[in-house]
Design a protein around this motif. Structure first.
Motif, mmCIF file in Angstrom:
data_model
loop_
_atom_site.group_PDB
_atom_site.id
_atom_site.type_symbol
_atom_site.label_atom_id
_atom_site.label_comp_id
_atom_site.label_asym_id
_atom_site.label_seq_id
_atom_site.Cartn_x
_atom_site.Cartn_y
_atom_site.Cartn_z
ATOM 1 N N SER A 35 0.839 -1.183 0.000
ATOM 2 C CA SER A 35 0.000 0.000 0.000
ATOM 3 C C SER A 35 0.879 1.239 0.000
ATOM 4 C CB SER A 35 -0.886 0.001 1.258
ATOM 5 O OG SER A 35 -1.380 1.279 1.511
ATOM 6 N N SER A 36 0.420 2.307 -0.622
ATOM 7 C CA SER A 36 1.198 3.542 -0.622
ATOM 8 C C SER A 36 1.184 4.200 0.754
ATOM 9 C CB SER A 36 0.645 4.510 -1.668
ATOM 10 O OG SER A 36 -0.696 4.823 -1.384
ATOM 11 N N ASP A 37 0.446 3.638 1.727
ATOM 12 C CA ASP A 37 0.514 4.106 3.113
ATOM 13 C C ASP A 37 1.858 3.765 3.740
ATOM 14 O OD1 ASP A 37 -2.184 5.028 3.235
ATOM 15 O OD2 ASP A 37 -2.870 2.977 3.514
ATOM 16 N N VAL A 38 2.603 2.840 3.147
ATOM 17 C CA VAL A 38 3.816 2.295 3.764
ATOM 18 C C VAL A 38 5.038 3.128 3.414
ATOM 19 C CG1 VAL A 38 5.330 0.286 3.917
ATOM 20 C CG2 VAL A 38 2.860 -0.031 3.734
ATOM 21 N N GLN A 39 5.836 3.450 4.424
ATOM 22 C CA GLN A 39 7.119 4.100 4.223
ATOM 23 C C GLN A 39 8.219 3.121 4.590
ATOM 24 O OE1 GLN A 39 6.156 7.547 6.759
ATOM 25 N NE2 GLN A 39 6.877 8.817 5.074
ATOM 26 N N ALA A 40 9.207 2.974 3.705
ATOM 27 C CA ALA A 40 10.389 2.179 4.014
ATOM 28 C C ALA A 40 11.350 3.070 4.791
ATOM 29 C CB ALA A 40 11.032 1.675 2.732
ATOM 30 N N VAL A 41 11.807 2.578 5.941
ATOM 31 C CA VAL A 41 12.629 3.382 6.837
ATOM 32 C C VAL A 41 13.979 2.700 7.057
ATOM 33 C CG1 VAL A 41 12.801 4.396 9.140
ATOM 34 C CG2 VAL A 41 10.586 4.297 7.985
ATOM 35 N N GLY A 42 15.051 3.484 6.987
ATOM 36 C CA GLY A 42 16.382 2.966 7.278
ATOM 37 C C GLY A 42 17.187 2.593 6.058
ATOM 38 N N GLY A 43 16.563 2.545 4.884
ATOM 39 C CA GLY A 43 17.280 2.178 3.675
ATOM 40 C C GLY A 43 16.342 2.144 2.485
ATOM 41 N N THR A 44 16.912 1.893 1.317
ATOM 42 C CA THR A 44 16.137 1.859 0.081
ATOM 43 C C THR A 44 15.831 0.416 -0.309
ATOM 44 O OG1 THR A 44 17.302 3.830 -0.693
ATOM 45 C CG2 THR A 44 16.115 2.544 -2.350
ATOM 46 N N PRO A 45 14.559 0.063 -0.530
ATOM 47 C CA PRO A 45 14.239 -1.296 -0.999
ATOM 48 C C PRO A 45 14.916 -1.582 -2.334
ATOM 49 C CG PRO A 45 12.254 -0.150 -0.271
ATOM 50 C CD PRO A 45 13.347 0.873 -0.317
ATOM 51 N N TYR A 46 15.309 -2.828 -2.544
ATOM 52 C CA TYR A 46 16.064 -3.193 -3.746
ATOM 53 C C TYR A 46 15.283 -2.885 -5.019
ATOM 54 C CZ TYR A 46 18.587 -6.007 -7.184
ATOM 55 O OH TYR A 46 19.275 -6.421 -8.294
ATOM 56 N N ASN A 47 13.983 -3.220 -5.044
ATOM 57 C CA ASN A 47 13.230 -2.992 -6.278
ATOM 58 C C ASN A 47 13.118 -1.499 -6.593
ATOM 59 O OD1 ASN A 47 11.447 -2.613 -4.094
ATOM 60 N ND2 ASN A 47 9.653 -3.175 -5.298
ATOM 61 N N ALA A 86 21.974 -13.182 4.599
ATOM 62 C CA ALA A 86 21.421 -12.204 3.661
ATOM 63 C C ALA A 86 21.613 -12.722 2.239
ATOM 64 C CB ALA A 86 22.116 -10.860 3.821
ATOM 65 N N ALA A 87 20.625 -12.474 1.375
ATOM 66 C CA ALA A 87 20.772 -12.833 -0.039
ATOM 67 C C ALA A 87 21.930 -12.044 -0.643
ATOM 68 C CB ALA A 87 19.474 -12.537 -0.783
ATOM 69 N N ARG A 88 22.580 -12.632 -1.654
ATOM 70 C CA ARG A 88 23.715 -11.967 -2.290
ATOM 71 C C ARG A 88 23.521 -11.928 -3.806
ATOM 72 N NH1 ARG A 88 28.202 -11.308 1.080
ATOM 73 N NH2 ARG A 88 27.843 -12.162 3.161
ATOM 74 N N ASP A 89 24.093 -10.907 -4.425
ATOM 75 C CA ASP A 89 24.013 -10.819 -5.882
ATOM 76 C C ASP A 89 25.100 -11.681 -6.511
ATOM 77 O OD1 ASP A 89 26.356 -9.356 -5.570
ATOM 78 O OD2 ASP A 89 25.723 -7.706 -6.855
ATOM 79 N N GLU A 90 25.198 -11.640 -7.836
ATOM 80 C CA GLU A 90 26.148 -12.508 -8.541
ATOM 81 C C GLU A 90 27.603 -12.166 -8.225
ATOM 82 O OE1 GLU A 90 25.237 -8.923 -10.983
ATOM 83 O OE2 GLU A 90 24.038 -10.453 -9.939
ATOM 84 N N LYS A 91 27.849 -10.981 -7.649
ATOM 85 C CA LYS A 91 29.204 -10.596 -7.259
ATOM 86 C C LYS A 91 29.486 -10.892 -5.786
ATOM 87 C CE LYS A 91 29.422 -6.819 -10.654
ATOM 88 N NZ LYS A 91 29.595 -5.351 -10.823
ATOM 89 N N GLY A 92 28.515 -11.518 -5.111
ATOM 90 C CA GLY A 92 28.699 -11.862 -3.713
ATOM 91 C C GLY A 92 28.377 -10.748 -2.740
ATOM 92 N N ARG A 93 27.760 -9.674 -3.210
ATOM 93 C CA ARG A 93 27.436 -8.540 -2.343
ATOM 94 C C ARG A 93 26.097 -8.764 -1.652
ATOM 95 N NH1 ARG A 93 28.167 -3.771 -6.688
ATOM 96 N NH2 ARG A 93 26.697 -5.179 -7.761
ATOM 97 N N PRO A 94 26.011 -8.502 -0.339
ATOM 98 C CA PRO A 94 24.763 -8.782 0.386
ATOM 99 C C PRO A 94 23.676 -7.743 0.129
ATOM 100 C CG PRO A 94 26.356 -7.806 1.868
ATOM 101 C CD PRO A 94 27.084 -8.027 0.553
ATOM 102 N N HIS A 95 22.435 -8.208 0.137
ATOM 103 C CA HIS A 95 21.265 -7.332 0.122
ATOM 104 C C HIS A 95 20.979 -6.869 1.550
ATOM 105 C CE1 HIS A 95 19.360 -8.098 -3.953
ATOM 106 N NE2 HIS A 95 20.290 -9.037 -3.932
ATOM 107 N N HIS A 96 20.060 -5.908 1.687
ATOM 108 C CA HIS A 96 19.491 -5.640 3.005
ATOM 109 C C HIS A 96 18.905 -6.944 3.533
ATOM 110 C CE1 HIS A 96 19.823 -1.318 2.791
ATOM 111 N NE2 HIS A 96 19.017 -1.205 1.749
ATOM 112 N N ALA A 97 19.084 -7.208 4.825
ATOM 113 C CA ALA A 97 18.428 -8.356 5.442
ATOM 114 C C ALA A 97 16.997 -8.011 5.827
ATOM 115 C CB ALA A 97 19.200 -8.818 6.668
ATOM 116 N N GLY A 98 16.662 -6.741 5.823
ATOM 117 C CA GLY A 98 15.318 -6.277 6.161
ATOM 118 C C GLY A 98 15.328 -4.771 6.280
ATOM 119 N N LEU A 99 14.144 -4.178 6.355
ATOM 120 C CA LEU A 99 14.013 -2.733 6.489
ATOM 121 C C LEU A 99 12.837 -2.399 7.400
ATOM 122 C CD1 LEU A 99 14.542 -1.486 2.805
ATOM 123 C CD2 LEU A 99 16.103 -1.135 4.734
ATOM 124 N N GLY A 100 12.870 -1.199 7.938
ATOM 125 C CA GLY A 100 11.746 -0.736 8.727
ATOM 126 C C GLY A 100 10.558 -0.395 7.847
#
Length: 324
Positions: free
Chosen positions: A112-124, A175-189
């Motif tokens: 929902s557009s009511d939701v704010q992601a806090v602490g970082g940027t979602p990957y998508n 944490a999930a990693r990309d093809e270069k082995g770099r970790p994604h966010h493990a979660g966000l607020g």
């Protein structure tokens, strides 16, 4: 050959002409009409329902995870996973005052557009904005440091979640990693402030795909603050398990990734009543994001704050991964 480009050939082929807006609209309407008729003849949402599924309440364990991943339970609630959620809820609410309200997308992470992601940027969102490199090079580390600081300077709530899953799942969790082995966010607020846009709640799935005990997509949510009224979690014990089941009910199921108000009204009218899950601050909830779910809206200015991770299950012999 003369080396020049040919616009035709022995078969008389001509490049396809660009479809006009009117033609595209007519084509889309034709497809919609086809699937509406297909569902009228062959669809049956009742056959996709599993009313015997129950929400499991108890500690995090290997058995509880196996029952969730095999779809023997509708969700897993771990009461009191976080003993003192108030300080982190306060930190998320303060950060939300200047956070960007991410718009709803039709891909992974539909909200929902009511939701704010806090602490970082979602990957998508980072990918959509052309910031994927900055996501990995800067945002993930900054978000991890911010959350640990918000949790008092030591291990964060996400660190605790990852460690608990790693302990209880035989092949571990990271944490999930990309093809270069770099970790994604493990979660966000996640912060929702009332009054919410969707009075009844925004019914959706985050992954429109068949449910299978072999693999699947789930979410792990630590609830930190809840409104005095509303904000309840609603789950539908309903899922399709084959392509035919989807096609036969696609007219309705496709609306689970549609933000249109009429689509939401139709979903509420066509779906069976949801299972309402009572929650308290500090609870951890794990659920399948391939099943319809919603958060009931509220009319006051109260805030709902949580930490959310997408939890990927790749099979009984695979490592679990977290991402956001």
């Amino acid at each position: 050959s003369s080396g020049g480009a040919r616009t035709g050939g022995p078969t008389g082929f001509e490049p396809p002409k660009k479809m006009s807006l009117a033609s595209r609209a007519a084509r889309q309407q034709g497809i919609a009409t086809f699937f509406a008729e297909l569902e009228r003849r062959y669809g049956d949402l009742a056959k996709l329902a599993e009313p015997s599924l129950r929400v499991e309440r108890g500690p995090l364990s290997r058995g509880a995870l196996e029952r969730l991943f095999s779809h023997e339970s509708l969700a897993l609630v771990v009461p009191g996973f976080l003993a003192s959620p108030e300080p982190l809820a306060d930190a998320l609410e303060r950060a939300a005052a200047t956070a960007r309200n991410w718009s709803v997308t039709s891909g992974r992470g539909l909200e929902s557009s009511d939701v704010q992601a806090v602490g970082g940027t979602p990957y998508n969102v980072a990918v959509g904005g052309g910031d994927a490199e900055r996501y990995f090079s800067e945002d993930v580390a900054a978000a991890r440091a911010w959350l640990r600081d918000a949790c008092g300077g030591g291990a964060s709530t996400l660190d605790l979640l990852r460690a608990e899953l790693d302990d209880h799942w035989p092949h571990g969790c990271s944490a999930a990693r990309d093809e270069k082995g770099r970790p994604h966010h493990a979660g966000l607020g996640r912060v929702m402030a009332g009054p919410t846009r969707w009075a009844d709640g925004f019914v959706h799935v985050d992954e429109l795909a068949p449910c299978s005990p072999a693999k699947g997509h789930f979410s792990a949510n630590v609830y930190l603050r809840l409104p005095e009224a509303g904000g309840d979690l609603e789950l539908w014990p309903l899922a399709f398990k084959s392509r035919w089941q989807f096609y036969a009910n696609a007219h309705t199921l496709s609306k689970l990734v549609d933000i249109d108000e009429a689509a939401q009204q139709e979903l509420r009218a066509r779906l069976p009543p949801p299972v309402v899950v009572p929650l308290a601050p500090g609870d951890l909830v794990l659920l399948s994001v391939q099943r319809p779910h919603a958060v009931r809206g509220w009319r006051t200015s109260c805030v709902r704050a949580s930490l959310q991770s997408f939890l990927n299950f790749g099979g009984a012999g695979e490592r679990l991964t977290l991402e956001a």
